[in-house]
Structures are given as C-alpha cells and as structure tokens.
Design a protein around this motif. Structure first.
Motif, short mmCIF file in Angstrom:
data_model
loop_
_atom_site.label_atom_id
_atom_site.label_comp_id
_atom_site.label_asym_id
_atom_site.label_seq_id
_atom_site.Cartn_x
_atom_site.Cartn_y
_atom_site.Cartn_z
N GLN A 196 70.72 62.15 45.00
CA GLN A 196 69.25 62.14 44.97
C GLN A 196 68.66 63.55 45.05
O GLN A 196 67.48 63.74 44.78
CB GLN A 196 68.71 61.30 46.14
N PHE A 197 69.52 64.54 45.39
CA PHE A 197 69.02 65.91 45.58
C PHE A 197 69.37 66.84 44.41
O PHE A 197 69.14 68.03 44.49
CB PHE A 197 69.55 66.48 46.90
N TYR A 198 69.95 66.24 43.37
CA TYR A 198 70.35 67.06 42.23
C TYR A 198 69.14 67.71 41.56
O TYR A 198 69.28 68.72 40.90
CB TYR A 198 71.12 66.23 41.21
N LYS A 199 68.01 67.12 41.73
CA LYS A 199 66.82 67.65 41.04
C LYS A 199 65.92 68.47 41.96
O LYS A 199 64.78 68.77 41.60
CB LYS A 199 66.02 66.49 40.45
N VAL A 200 66.44 68.79 43.12
CA VAL A 200 65.61 69.59 44.04
C VAL A 200 65.48 71.00 43.46
O VAL A 200 66.48 71.71 43.25
CB VAL A 200 66.23 69.62 45.45
N LYS A 201 64.29 71.40 43.18
CA LYS A 201 64.06 72.63 42.43
C LYS A 201 64.55 73.87 43.19
O LYS A 201 65.00 74.83 42.59
CB LYS A 201 62.57 72.76 42.11
N ALA A 202 64.39 73.82 44.50
CA ALA A 202 64.81 75.00 45.28
C ALA A 202 66.31 75.24 45.13
O ALA A 202 66.76 76.39 45.02
CB ALA A 202 64.45 74.79 46.75
N VAL A 203 67.07 74.16 45.11
CA VAL A 203 68.52 74.28 44.95
C VAL A 203 68.85 74.70 43.52
O VAL A 203 69.70 75.59 43.28
CB VAL A 203 69.22 72.95 45.30
N MET A 204 68.19 74.07 42.57
CA MET A 204 68.42 74.41 41.17
C MET A 204 68.08 75.88 40.92
O MET A 204 68.77 76.58 40.19
CB MET A 204 67.56 73.52 40.26
N ARG A 205 67.02 76.30 41.58
CA ARG A 205 66.57 77.68 41.38
C ARG A 205 67.62 78.67 41.85
O ARG A 205 67.91 79.67 41.18
CB ARG A 205 65.26 77.88 42.15
N ILE A 206 68.20 78.38 43.03
CA ILE A 206 69.25 79.29 43.54
C ILE A 206 70.41 79.34 42.54
O ILE A 206 70.91 80.41 42.19
CB ILE A 206 69.75 78.81 44.92
N TYR A 207 70.79 78.18 42.08
CA TYR A 207 71.92 78.12 41.14
C TYR A 207 71.57 78.85 39.85
O TYR A 207 72.39 79.61 39.30
CB TYR A 207 72.27 76.66 40.87
N GLU A 208 70.36 78.63 39.35
CA GLU A 208 69.94 79.32 38.11
C GLU A 208 69.95 80.84 38.30
O GLU A 208 70.34 81.59 37.39
CB GLU A 208 68.54 78.84 37.72
N VAL A 209 69.54 81.28 39.48
CA VAL A 209 69.56 82.73 39.75
C VAL A 209 71.00 83.25 39.72
O VAL A 209 71.30 84.28 39.11
CB VAL A 209 68.89 83.01 41.12
N PHE A 210 71.88 82.47 40.37
CA PHE A 210 73.29 82.90 40.42
C PHE A 210 73.88 82.93 39.00
O PHE A 210 74.62 83.85 38.64
CB PHE A 210 74.11 81.95 41.29
N VAL A 211 73.58 81.92 38.18
CA VAL A 211 74.15 81.84 36.83
C VAL A 211 73.56 82.95 35.95
O VAL A 211 74.28 83.60 35.18
CB VAL A 211 73.91 80.44 36.22
N ASN A 212 72.24 83.15 36.06
CA ASN A 212 71.63 84.23 35.29
C ASN A 212 72.23 85.58 35.67
O ASN A 212 72.50 86.43 34.80
CB ASN A 212 70.13 84.25 35.50
N ASP A 213 72.46 85.79 37.00
CA ASP A 213 73.08 87.03 37.46
C ASP A 213 74.47 87.19 36.86
O ASP A 213 74.87 88.29 36.43
CB ASP A 213 73.19 87.04 38.99
N ALA A 214 75.23 86.08 36.84
CA ALA A 214 76.60 86.12 36.29
C ALA A 214 76.56 86.46 34.80
O ALA A 214 77.37 87.28 34.31
CB ALA A 214 77.29 84.78 36.51
N ALA A 215 75.61 85.82 34.06
CA ALA A 215 75.50 86.09 32.62
C ALA A 215 75.12 87.55 32.38
O ALA A 215 75.70 88.21 31.51
CB ALA A 215 74.47 85.16 32.00
N ASP A 216 74.21 88.05 33.20
CA ASP A 216 73.81 89.45 33.08
C ASP A 216 75.00 90.36 33.41
O ASP A 216 75.20 91.40 32.78
CB ASP A 216 72.65 89.76 34.02
N GLY A 217 75.82 89.91 34.41
CA GLY A 217 77.00 90.68 34.80
C GLY A 217 78.02 90.76 33.66
O GLY A 217 78.68 91.79 33.48
N CYS A 218 78.15 89.66 32.93
CA CYS A 218 79.09 89.65 31.80
C CYS A 218 78.68 90.68 30.74
O CYS A 218 79.50 91.40 30.19
CB CYS A 218 79.15 88.27 31.16
N VAL A 219 77.40 90.72 30.48
CA VAL A 219 76.89 91.61 29.43
C VAL A 219 76.75 93.03 29.96
O VAL A 219 76.86 94.00 29.22
CB VAL A 219 75.54 91.08 28.90
#
Lengths: 99, 808
Positions: B297-320
């Motif tokens: 039920q918490f998969y759509k909690v924006k605060a959690v998604m936001r943290i994950y999106e930040v981490f993934v964006n950081d990783a993608a930026d790190g790759c490039v």
C-alpha cells in the motif's frame, strides 16, 4: 226626583274621582326611600376592573430555589398514526368555524 | 195678591219637609257608594293588587337571583385560576389528580353549597328589600380529551340561586344558569425541549450568526432537551445523513466530557515543526507497530519514490559523469538505459540503473530492489504523528461568508500538516477534506450517478452554543447528531544511513502528509484502511485510520461527561454514561412506549377542538375580543386553548399578555415582535404557547433586538413537504438579536439565507428555556405553581327561572 237622581250620580262620580285622586296622590309613596342624591351629568370616575393588574416586570426565576415534581402521566406519550388521522379528521370537521 | 202669598207660603212649608228627606237620601246614597267603593278596593287589593304585587316581587327576586348567579360565577372566575388557597381552585383541579380520571367523569363536584351573595344582599338592603338568598355551584366534568398526549377535560358549571322576600318564603324564585367549562393541563412533552427542529439545518456550525441555547439548570432527572433532526436532508450520495456539530475548544473546554474525551491537559503542538499549539492532544507512534496495512500500500508514497528517484538519477549521472536533467518514471528508465552504457557493469551506479531499467514499470517501482530497500528503511524508521484539533484550529472559520469555504490557517499549509488542507491542483485547490465531499464519484468504482457526495459535510465552524451563555449548562441532545473534530496526521521525517548498492546513502524522506480520503472510497489505500490499532486518545471514541480527517462518530452528549440523568419514556429516572453509550445517544425523541419509538416527524401537539375555550374564524375577531389597552400597552388576554381557524395573526403591536393560554392557529403565519408577560411570572404563572399548524413565524419589530416570552411552535401538518411555504419555520428578518424566553419548536431552523430573511451578520438567536415552561408545576421557594387552567365560558348555555320550586 229626576233632578235628585242626577245629583246622586254626580255625587257618586265626585266621590269616585276624589277617591281615585287620593289613590293617585298616594301612589308611589310607599316605603321606598327617596333618592335625594342627584346623578351628576359629569363623566364618572374611571371604574377600575375587579382584576387588579399589577404591571410588574417578570422577575427572572431564581434557579436555586426550584424543585421539579415528577412529570405527569401524559408526558412523553407519543402520537400514534391513528391519533394523527383522527385529529386530521376532526380538524376537517370541527376545525371549520365558517362554512 | 194676599191669596197668592198665602198659597206660596203653604207650598213652601210642604217643600221644606220633602227637602230634608232628600238630603238624607243623598247622604245614604253617598255612604252606600263609598261602602261599595271600599268593598271594591278591598277586593281589588286582595285580588289583582296582590297578584300584581306578587308579580313585581317575583320579577325583583328573579333579577336578584340572577345577580346572585352572576356574583357566584364572578367569584368562581376570580378564584379558579388565581387563588391556590381557595377550595374552588382545589376542587376544579381534582379531576386531574384522580388515579383514573375517566372513572370520575359525570360526577358532581360541589364548588359552593350555601353561598351568600354579599353584593346582591347589599344591593337589596340598600333599597330596603328584605331579601333572603343563597346560591350553589356544581361542576360536572363529562368528557376527557381523546388523545393520550393531551390532558384536558370538558365540563359545565351549574349555578343556582334561590331568593325570596323575608316572610314570604312561599314566593321563592330559583334561577339556574349553566356555563361551559374547559379544564386544561398545559403541560406537554414538547415543553421539555428548549429547541426541537425536525428538518436538517445548515446553520448549526454557523460562526457569522449564532444560535445559543440556555437550558434550565439540571436538577436530578430534569434537564433541558434539544432535538435536531435530519428530515429533508439535501439530496446527496452520502449514506450517512447525519448532523455534525463542530467542537470548539474555546467554548466547550469547561465541559467535563471534553477532558475525558481527549485526556486533555493543555494545548500542544507537533514536535519540531512550525505548527501552532492548538492540538487538543498529540501522540507519536512507531509506524512499524501499526497493523492491518500492507507494504504494497506504500509503493506509491511520493516521499519514498522521490528518494529512490533521486538515488537513481544520481546513479545515472554518475555513469555518464555529469549532471543531467532530473527524470522520473519511463523517462528515468530511458535515462538509465542510456547512461549505463557509459559505465562499468560492476559499478554500483550501473547496477542501480540496471535495477531500475529492468524492474520499473512507469511509476511503479515496487519491483525495484533499491526502492524496496528504501521503503523498508522508512517502515522501520517512520514515526506516525497525529493530533486532534477543532475545526477552528484548522480553518479560519470566523472570517468567511457562505457560500465560500473557509481558508485553512497558515500553519496547516506546511507540508507535514496539510492532510486536510493541501491546496494543490490535486485537490482542486480546496484541500483534501472539502474536495472529497464535493466529489461526484461514488465510493464504489461502479457507481456512475453524478450526485455530489455530501456538501453538507463542508459546513465547518463552531457548533451552536448548546450549553448556554457560560458554556456550562448541560442539555441532552437527541437525534442523529454527532460531535465532530479533526485529526491531522503525518509520517515524520528522519535521517538514516543505509548501504545502497554498496554505497553509503542518507535516507532523509520528506514528511508524508496523510491526506484525507473518504473512508468508504474504493480502492482502499493505506490512508483509509482500517488499522488493527486504536489511535484514539481515549476509549470514548474510535480512530482506526492513518489519514487526517474528521472524527465524527462521537455522540455530542459525550461532552456531558461520564454521567447524565434524565427521564426515560416511561418517566423513570435513568442514568447513563454518554461517553461510552453508543452514538447517537438518542436517535429519536424520548417517548412512550420507548420500545417502539416514533420518528420525530410524528411529533406535534394534537388538538382536541372540543377542549377549545374560544373559537375565532380569523385573527381579526381574536384581536378585537382579546386584546385591549392597559396602561397604554396593548395587552392580550389569554384564557385556555384559543383556536383561530385561518389567517395571518399579526401580534407585532401586542407588547404584553395576561393569563395562561395556547393560541392554536389552523392556517396562517404569525407576525410577532416584542412580547412579554404583563404580570410577575412567579406570582401568576402566566404563560403563552403559540402553535402554528400551517404557518411560519415572521419577526417584525422596529427594534434590532427582539424579546419574546413564549413557546413558539410551528410544525406543518401534514409534515414532510419540501416546499418552503409548507414548512414551519422562523424568519428572523435581519434582526441583530432575537431572544426567545420559552422554547422553539420548528420544522426548519435557519439564521442565514440568500433571501435576506435570516439574522443580521453577527446576529444571535437565543433560546432561553423557561423553567416555568419546562415544568409549569414546579415549586419555587416551597410554593407549587399551577400547571392547569380552567376556562369558564361567558355564554349561558342554559338558563331557567323556577317560581315556587327549588332544587336544593
């Protein structure tokens, strides 16, 4: 003698008139007290009604002194549908004062 | 010549002798005539004159007997309602106190057996008439009102007077006259209500205009009642067509139930934030201790998604090796796919991107292992904060005019606290709470009707001042009425360092405001899923949902505390704990039989027309007959049940009333202004009840403030119409203050409306429940007041003169 007869009749009439006059004179002079006080034509004083109305402002009830009795029997009696209908019918009949 | 003289002399002597005889004859004749006359006069006296004298005497006696009757009736009238010490007063009321009044019908109640009419005797004495006279009065009650809720009787008063002249008892005259009598117990179950409103009203939480109810001071089971109904509830989709009264800390904090309800000690604020100290209670709970909810039920909690999106964006930026645009969802997926090509497959950044690219589906990150790790961290670290607050703490309820909605207070627009008042587009700039009830969607996805869910739930503010001027006088509330207060809840922020694909990452989620969602709305989310935990601040209400929202399942009577005593429908004193009793405490008005209660729409004062003292075809006749100036004031004289058939009754020019009565208007409005008792209430127990069968009250006065000392009732018969002209109501007509010292019983109550017939802005409608109306038989300082009224009709329904005979 004819002349005498007329005198008799005349005397009887006079006596009767005298008697009736006396009766007339004494009529209404019984034991009724004569009202000597004349009723004034001036307007009379205002007659106060027997119900004395004291125009006192309604005092607020002091709640501390109040004691409530038990409610009477008809209190809280609900109104049934049958009673409602009966009242409506009576309103239609007895409630009509003018045709 | 001489011869002539001699003859004349002789004749003359003869004539003189005859004359003497003639005179004697005349004298005898006159004496005889006088004798005849005397005889005739004597006969006349003993016959015609005696008869004439007797006739005159009888006439005199008849008049005097009637005078005596009138004197006795006047005496009875003067005592029957105003002198509790008199035998007549007591005797006339005896029928009411009989255990079985019906069995006592048609028996004589002797009011006077040997009355000496003093005024009549004085009158006769003053003219020298030797009168002997006595009177008798008998009350016979022959009928009882046919409705069980009404206590009234019909009867008649027989008055007899016997008169004769002293010494001539054989020439007796008896006069008999009869008057109709109405015996009325003015008490009714509706007297127990300070306010009784059958229909839904939008104004109970109105803050720009207020309703104040000042109940009687409770004494044992005696307590003022208020019934608020929900008939004619506006059409809506909501299954709960209830009334919700908004708790006000400022006004209700002194009530004993308030502190019990919240375990209240002092106002609090959320820890660490920018909130105001306006919480009635605050509690912090470890999120992981909450049961009944699932991780998914918490998969759509924006605060959690936001943290994950930040981490993934950081990783993608790190790759490039450079900062790129921030992406989410499928765009982020593409960004990851493009970025990871520039990185070593063993690198943490690559693995993060690959995890996202492989497992994310749009904005569904639930299959991503990185997301799960963050979510699990949150579940372990989150703290659930919630606090209860009144409506005035959330919205600026004092500065708005309908139909606008109140603005939220500044502090509740902060991220953590905006669960009720998030003004973003997502909630149509109205906030989750208002938006949820203005929604046209049903609770079930299959519900396709287009009715608004329930706009009446939007009427937030402060509840009417039910508990008096000082907010401390308890009243018992009946009807589908609930107390309402609000909860602000959120998941607080925290800082936690985690190993994220062999990288040390700080998880610092934003606070998660828990927005309101209709409890029954499907599909359920964690917001409106019922928890296994009880979050309420006390055992006296229930709160099992995480979201911010309204707590509206508490009886308004809970504010009265742990104990309240009242009469039940069987007239037995009953004590309950309104805090723990099921809500609503009383769905229907209290009544007998209590086992099968009737709904409030059945309530009203039934009128038995046979018990009416006066019947008027229109108000004109009523005003002509029963209103008169006294000391320069227009005074209305009441006398029992007065029935007026139809027409608008304008008593706005009548300032006072005297007596005890009920005005029952069959059809028409009542235009009313300032109206008070003329006499001292405690000395006279004067009271007025006005009952409109098919009409409304229209307030009309020159002054801005109006005071009415009366019970005002307007229950339209037949009940149930939605036509405004067929609903009994009160039109305040822009007055600033209307004080009703009595009670108010209506179909519909409003104090603000678009047609400008409500109260003036800032106006108040005050209903002071008059203790002498609540219980007209109460005792004040040891003196019992009188709840009954006896009306003696002015018309002689029977009149007879009996010469020579007598009945007593």
């Amino acid at each position: 003698m004819d002349q005498a007869r007329w005198l008799i009749v005349l005397s009887v009439v006079i006596c009767m008139s005298l008697t009736l006059g006396l009766l007339q004179y004494f009529a209404g002079s019984g034991p009724v007290e004569e009202i000597s006080e004349a009723i004034s034509d001036a307007p009379a004083e205002e007659v106060l009604p027997a119900l004395r109305v004291a125009a006192e402002p309604a005092a607020p009830v002091s709640l501390a002194e109040i004691r409530y009795p038990e409610p009477p029997a008809h209190i809280f009696s609900s109104v049934s549908q049958a009673e409602h209908e009966r009242e409506s019918n009576s309103f239609a009949n007895e409630g009509k004062i003018l045709p | 010549m001489l011869h002539f003289m001699a003859v004349w002399s002789t004749e003359r002597q003869k004539l003189a002798g005859a004359r003497h005889g003639f005179i004697l004859y005349i004298v005898m004749a006159v004496l005889l005539a006088l004798a005849i006359l005397a005889f005739a006069l004597n006969s006349f006296k003993q016959g015609t004159v005696t008869q004439l004298a007797r006739t005159v005497d009888q006439n005199r006696l008849a008049i005097l007997a009637q005078s005596a009757n009138a004197e006795l009736v006047a005496k009875i009238r003067s005592l029957v309602n105003s002198n509790p010490d008199s035998d007549i007063f007591t005797a006339c009321r005896s029928i009411f106190t009989k255990p079985d009044p019906s069995a006592s019908l048609n028996s004589d109640i002797v009011l006077e057996s040997d009355f000496k009419p003093e005024q009549t005797l004085l009158m006769a004495q003053s003219v020298g008439y030797p009168l002997r006279i006595k009177s008798r009065a008998v009350l016979r009650v022959y009928r009882r009102a046919e409705y069980s809720s009404v206590s009234a009787f019909n009867g008649y008063l027989d008055v007899f007077s016997q008169a004769y002249r002293e010494g001539a008892e054989e020439n007796i005259i008896e006069a008999h006259q009869r008057h109709d009598v109405r015996l009325l117990d003015v008490r009714h179950s509706l007297d127990k209500y300070a306010l009784f409103v059958k229909n839904y009203s939008p104004d109970y939480n109105n803050t720009s205009r207020r309703i104040i109810v000042q109940g009687i001071k409770p004494s044992g089971p005696d307590i003022s009642r208020v019934y608020l109904g929900n008939e004619n509830y506006p059409e809506c989709r909501d299954g709960e067509k209830n009334l919700w009264l908004d708790l006000s800390f400022a006004e209700n904090k002194a009530l004993s139930g308030f502190s019990e309800l919240f375990n209240f000690s002092a106002l609090q604020k959320f820890p660490g934030g920018s909130g105001e100290a306006s919480l009635l209670t605050f509690k912090e709970t470890q999120f992981s201790s909450l049961s009944g909810i699932t991780v998914d039920q918490f998969y759509k909690v924006k605060a959690v998604m936001r943290i994950y999106e930040v981490f993934v964006n950081d990783a993608a930026d790190g790759c490039v090796g450079k900062r790129q645009d921030f992406k989410t969802g499928d765009e982020l997926k593409k960004k990851c796919a493009d970025s990871k090509k520039h990185s070593n497959s063993n690198a943490a950044s690559y693995q993060i991107c690959e995890d996202f690219e492989k497992n994310a589906a749009g904005f569904d990150y639930s299959k991503c292992s990185g997301f799960k790790k963050i979510l699990n961290t949150c579940i372990v670290e989150w703290k659930y904060h919630h606090g209860y607050i009144d409506a005035a703490g959330v919205w600026d309820v004092d500065n708005f005019e309908r139909p606008n909605l109140p603005n939220p207070r500044q502090w509740v627009t902060a991220l953590a606290y905006k669960g009720l008042s998030d003004l973003s587009e997502e909630f149509d700039k109205r906030g989750p709470y208002f938006n949820a009830f203005l929604d046209k969607k049903g609770d079930e996805p299959s519900d396709s009707t287009s009715k608004i869910y329930n706009p009446e739930r939007l009427r937030v503010g402060r509840m009417l001042k039910l508990y008096g001027y000082d907010n401390k006088t308890p009243v018992l509330v009946e009807g589908p009425v609930f107390l309402r207060f609000f909860k602000i809840a959120y998941l607080d922020t925290f800082t936690k360092q985690i190993d994220f694909f062999d990288q040390k990452k700080d998880v610092i989620p934003e606070p998660v405001p828990l927005a309101f969602r209709r409890p029954l709305l499907k599909p359920k989310t964690f917001l409106n899923t019922e928890l296994g935990n009880q979050l309420a601040a006390s055992p006296y209400f229930s709160d099992k949902m995480m979201m911010s929202g309204a707590i509206d399942n508490v009886s308004v009577n809970a504010l009265l505390g742990k104990s309240v005593t009242f009469y039940d429908g069987e007239r037995k004193p009953v004590t309950i704990n309104p805090l723990s009793a099921p809500a609503p405490t009383f769905l229907h008005p209290v009544q007998k039989p209590s086992a099968t209660p009737s709904p409030a729409r059945m309530f009203g004062r039934l009128v038995d027309f046979k018990t009416a003292s006066y019947n008027y075809p229109s108000p004109k006749e009523f005003l002509e007959n029963r209103v008169a100036p006294v000391n320069g004031k227009n005074v209305m004289f009441l006398d029992g049940l007065i029935y007026i058939e139809q027409g608008d009754l304008d008593i706005s020019e009548v300032s006072h009333y005297i007596g005890k009565g009920i005005i029952y208007l069959g059809s028409g409005d009542c235009i009313i202004g300032n109206l008070s008792r003329f006499r001292d209430q405690l000395k006279t127990n004067d009271s007025l009840r006005i009952y409109l069968r098919q009409g409304q009250y229209r307030v009309k006065a020159k002054e801005d403030e109006v005071k009415i000392e009366a019970s005002l009732a307007a229950f339209f018969n037949p009940h149930g119409s939605t036509d405004p002209n067929r609903i009994g109501t009160l039109l305040p007509n822009r007055k600033k203050k209307i004080l009703i010292r009595g009670n108010l019983l209506l179909d519909y109550l409003f104090i603000q409306d678009t047609s400008n017939t409500g109260l003036a802005p800032g106006g108040t409608l005050i209903i002071e429940h008059d203790p002498l109306l609540y219980e007209p038989a109460l005792e004040v300082s040891g003196r019992k007041l009188d709840p009954y009224h006896i009306s003696i009709g002015p018309v002689k329904t029977l009149f007879s003169i009996n010469a020579g005979g007598k009945t007593f």
